[in-house]
Structures are given as C-alpha cells and as structure tokens.
Write an enzyme that holds these catalytic residues in place. Structure first.
Site, mmCIF file in Angstrom:
data_model
loop_
_atom_site.group_PDB
_atom_site.id
_atom_site.type_symbol
_atom_site.label_atom_id
_atom_site.label_comp_id
_atom_site.label_asym_id
_atom_site.label_seq_id
_atom_site.Cartn_x
_atom_site.Cartn_y
_atom_site.Cartn_z
ATOM 1 N N HIS A 118 0.803 -1.174 0.090
ATOM 2 C CA HIS A 118 0.104 -0.062 -0.004
ATOM 3 C C HIS A 118 0.757 1.176 -0.159
ATOM 4 O O HIS A 118 2.007 1.473 0.600
ATOM 5 C CB HIS A 118 -0.982 0.082 1.202
ATOM 6 C CG HIS A 118 -0.151 0.049 2.395
ATOM 7 N ND1 HIS A 118 0.362 1.303 3.045
ATOM 8 C CD2 HIS A 118 0.418 -0.845 3.303
ATOM 9 C CE1 HIS A 118 0.779 1.063 4.124
ATOM 10 N NE2 HIS A 118 1.064 -0.547 4.342
ATOM 11 N N ASP A 119 0.605 2.118 -0.737
ATOM 12 C CA ASP A 119 0.776 3.615 -0.746
ATOM 13 C C ASP A 119 2.434 3.680 -1.125
ATOM 14 O O ASP A 119 3.007 4.844 -1.159
ATOM 15 C CB ASP A 119 0.992 4.192 0.503
ATOM 16 C CG ASP A 119 -0.572 4.377 1.247
ATOM 17 O OD1 ASP A 119 -1.472 5.032 0.694
ATOM 18 O OD2 ASP A 119 -0.837 3.491 2.269
ATOM 19 N N GLY A 136 5.161 -1.188 2.545
ATOM 20 C CA GLY A 136 4.248 0.031 2.399
ATOM 21 C C GLY A 136 5.130 1.379 2.441
ATOM 22 O O GLY A 136 6.022 1.648 3.200
#
Length: 266
Positions: A118-119, A136
């Site tokens: 994520h991200d 992440g």
C-alpha cells in the site's frame, strides 16, 4: 477481445481493443487503457487504474485491499502507467488514507512474484526482479533496478538509476546513481555502466563519483560531507539531486563500504 469465460463487472471501463483472456476477473470501479492484455486468472479489483499497452501475466492480483490494520475501507486506488509489464503472480495492493494510492509508473517491468504494498510509489522505467518484496509507503525512483529476492523496508526511498544486488535487505535509503550490495547493504560504487547506457556523459559520471567520494570515503559524517560537497564541488543537476536526497532522507542513507572495514573504491 473479451473472452466469455472471463468475469467483467458491467461498471468497469475497458478500452475496446483490450484483450482479456479466459478466467480473468475484473471488478467494478476499474479502468483499463487501450492495447492492454489481461492474462488468464488475473484478478483486477476495485480501484485499479491500468494504462495503455500493458501486459499482465496469469495469476497477478491488482488492487487488493491493503495488508494494513489501519485500512478502514476508504476509497483508494492502485495505478499502473503505460507500457508496463506485470509478470506472473505479482500482487499490487491499493493505497490507504496515508497517501490514497499505490503507483507503478510507465515502462516498468515487475517480474514474477513481486509484491508492492500500500501507498508505495514506483517510478518510470523501474525493474523489480523476481520476488522483490516492497513494503508500504516505499518510494523507488526512475530507472532503479532492484535484484531478485530483495526486501525493501517500509518508508525506504530508493533513488534514481540505482542498482541493488539480489538478496538485499534494504532498510536505509539508497541515494541516486549508485550500486548497493554486500551484507550489510552498503554503497559499492557508482552505477557507471547503467548511466552510460542512459547517455550520461563521462563528465557527469565523474561529477557523481566526486560527490560520493566525499560522502562515503572522506570519513566525514553526512552533514559535514554535504557541506563540503556544496562548498567545493561545482553545481550540477546530479550534484544537487544527491544533496537534496541526503538532506531529505527520513531513514538515513546506507553507509560506504570502507566505513565498515572494506577497501576504498578504486
């Protein structure tokens, strides 16, 4: 061409010349650009944005919810640029409220079993070799190459034109234009071969080497080394990028190998 054995949500926005092989699954709130091919058993989930002329191989999963306990179901995206190849069983999770999106840029190659959490932001022309694991909120800048079976710690920043040896544990930031290897991960020289392939001049490469001799081989701490670079070395785009990278590093940059008992760069 959309195979009847593929599942495509009626709300997905798919360009007319996209090829979708049997047993692919495409969820709602998905956009797929012209000329892209979706292999069999690929799963593209809600929030995915895929550019033009991509090639996604069987078993890949794009846009799955983050493996992050702070994720609360917010609307986020997983974005892939144009002309990018996603090989077998790659997984790319969408973002959280931290940044709202996970991004893989244009002209990238993510080899089999790569994971992008994520991200994270993967730049353009990046190669992640087989089984690279990206945690992440990682940033990997343009033209970086990360060797197979490497693991990148959350929040790490890998600079542009970097070459990282396979099997590396990447827990510190890697500044641009360098090669990183050994155990523990260290600066092992300037990525001069890669830079020449990308049309950097000999003068530019020498300027980069001069910067890293001060940063990694002078015995100065990073702050003092940056002051010397600013005072003594001529300004250039490459010099300034190195300075800004080190100054903005959140996790600290890798060490030079002579600082750990190795010999200096020839």
């Amino acid at each position: 061409m959309k195979q009847p054995l593929a599942y495509i949500h009626p709300e997905a926005k798919i360009a007319p010349n996209v090829v979708i092989d049997p047993f692919a699954t495409i969820d709602k709130n998905v956009i797929i650009g012209e000329g892209t091919r979706i292999g069999s058993n690929v799963t593209i989930l809600e929030g995915s944005r895929i550019g033009k002329n991509c090639n996604i191989f069987p078993g890949a999963v794009i846009g799955a919810v983050p493996q992050d306990l702070k994720f609360a179901g917010e609307e986020t995206t997983a974005e892939i640029g144009d002309n990018t190849t996603i090989r077998e069983f790659v997984t790319i999770n969408r973002g959280t409220k931290a940044k709202g999106r996970t991004v893989v840029g244009n002209n990238c190659l993510l080899m089999a079993y790569v994971h992008v959490a994520h991200d994270s932001i993967i730049g353009n022309n990046v190669i992640l070799v087989n089984s690279v694991q990206v945690a992440g909120e990682v940033i990997v800048d343009d033209f970086a190459i990360v060797g197979g079976l490497s693991a990148i710690h959350q929040f790490v920043h890998v600079g542009a034109h970097v070459m990282v040896a396979g099997g590396s544990l990447i827990g510190k930031d890697i500044p641009p234009y360098v090669k990183a290897g050994r155990e523990r991960l260290q600066y092992v020289g300037v990525n001069s071969i890669g830079l020449r392939r990308r049309n950097f001049t000999n003068e530019q490469i020498r300027d980069i080497q001069d910067c890293y001799r001060v940063l990694f081989q002078s015995g100065l701490n990073n702050s003092d080394a940056i002051e010397r670079i600013e005072a003594e070395l001529p300004a250039s785009n490459e010099r300034d990028e190195i300075i800004l990278f080190v100054k903005n590093s959140q996790r600290g940059v890798i060490k030079g190998y002579h600082q750990n008992g190795g010999k200096k760069e020839e």
